[in-house]
Design an enzyme around this catalytic site. Sequence first.
Site, PDB file in Angstrom:
ATOM      1  N   HIS A 121       0.778  -1.454  -0.036  1.00  0.00           N
ATOM      2  CA  HIS A 121      -0.031  -0.119  -0.065  1.00  0.00           C
ATOM      3  C   HIS A 121       0.968   1.322   0.060  1.00  0.00           C
ATOM      4  O   HIS A 121       0.284   2.192  -0.055  1.00  0.00           O
ATOM      5  CB  HIS A 121      -1.117  -0.011   1.229  1.00  0.00           C
ATOM      6  CG  HIS A 121      -2.449   0.403   0.951  1.00  0.00           C
ATOM      7  ND1 HIS A 121      -2.918   0.414  -0.363  1.00  0.00           N
ATOM      8  CD2 HIS A 121      -3.300   0.893   1.746  1.00  0.00           C
ATOM      9  CE1 HIS A 121      -4.117   1.032  -0.364  1.00  0.00           C
ATOM     10  NE2 HIS A 121      -4.486   1.028   1.098  1.00  0.00           N
TER      11      HIS A 121
ATOM     12  N   ASN B 260      -6.923   6.602   4.357  1.00  0.00           N
ATOM     13  CA  ASN B 260      -8.158   7.202   3.885  1.00  0.00           C
ATOM     14  C   ASN B 260      -8.422   8.491   4.340  1.00  0.00           C
ATOM     15  O   ASN B 260      -9.523   8.805   3.985  1.00  0.00           O
ATOM     16  CB  ASN B 260      -9.293   6.139   4.743  1.00  0.00           C
ATOM     17  CG  ASN B 260      -8.991   6.077   6.142  1.00  0.00           C
ATOM     18  OD1 ASN B 260      -8.141   6.878   6.878  1.00  0.00           O
ATOM     19  ND2 ASN B 260      -9.729   5.391   6.914  1.00  0.00           N
TER      20      ASN B 260
ATOM     21  N   ASP C 132      -0.791   2.607  -5.237  1.00  0.00           N
ATOM     22  CA  ASP C 132      -0.769   1.164  -5.683  1.00  0.00           C
ATOM     23  C   ASP C 132      -2.051   0.799  -6.290  1.00  0.00           C
ATOM     24  O   ASP C 132      -2.985   1.396  -6.010  1.00  0.00           O
ATOM     25  CB  ASP C 132      -0.530   0.430  -4.464  1.00  0.00           C
ATOM     26  CG  ASP C 132      -1.668   0.547  -3.243  1.00  0.00           C
ATOM     27  OD1 ASP C 132      -1.763   1.911  -2.923  1.00  0.00           O
ATOM     28  OD2 ASP C 132      -2.460  -0.326  -2.844  1.00  0.00           O
TER      29      ASP C 132
ATOM     30  N   ASN D 276      -9.291   3.902  -1.087  1.00  0.00           N
ATOM     31  CA  ASN D 276      -9.911   4.961  -0.036  1.00  0.00           C
ATOM     32  C   ASN D 276      -8.855   6.083  -0.230  1.00  0.00           C
ATOM     33  O   ASN D 276      -9.394   7.080   0.218  1.00  0.00           O
ATOM     34  CB  ASN D 276      -9.666   4.243   1.438  1.00  0.00           C
ATOM     35  CG  ASN D 276     -10.748   3.219   1.553  1.00  0.00           C
ATOM     36  OD1 ASN D 276     -11.849   3.195   0.812  1.00  0.00           O
ATOM     37  ND2 ASN D 276     -10.437   2.543   2.442  1.00  0.00           N
TER      38      ASN D 276
END
Length: 192
Positions: free
Chosen positions: A22, A69, A94, A115
């Site tokens: 991520h 997020n 990513d 997100n």
Amino acid sequence: MNGIRLFVGLGNPGPQYEDTRHNAGFWWIDQVCAQTSSKTGLEAKFFGLGGRLNGHADTWLLKPTTFMNASGRAVAALARFYKISPEEILVIHDELDLSPGTARLKKGGGHGGHNGLKDIAAQLGTNDFWRLRLGIGHPGDRSAVVNYVLRPPLREEMQQIEYAMDDSTLVLPQLLEGKFEEAMLKLHTKTR
């Protein structure tokens, strides 16, 4: 056409996330810093680690230190302060739908469940910003996605991701000049 004035690498802060898939956007910013002798430091009012691209006084590099997020808070704060329009922003993230070793440039579009992208679009009030999608592959099952993105890539995958980062940093001059068609052609037709 204006070039990119804000490069935002997405990731999660903290050592426990540093090597996870991520954080590919953070890795990209780190690589550009290494290649251009640019530096990022804590920019509290922009909720992230930021700095100017060496040799380009009006171009910023940013790694939000909010969690993924809430990435939009950092992007919107810096963009508003320096009057950077969404079309002058490139978000590096990513991408589950691309295999490791693939990098794709695109403008606009949905967030595909990402997100970070979702929050940036909400904070900017538009999806109309550029994205550099770094392929990390898909675990095959939607229920496995969270664990997958929060784990380090396998060694061969990491090597492929590094190739994609190398390829995509080569189009930095085109991105800065606003030559997006040329950048896409060069990046999307790259063969190894």
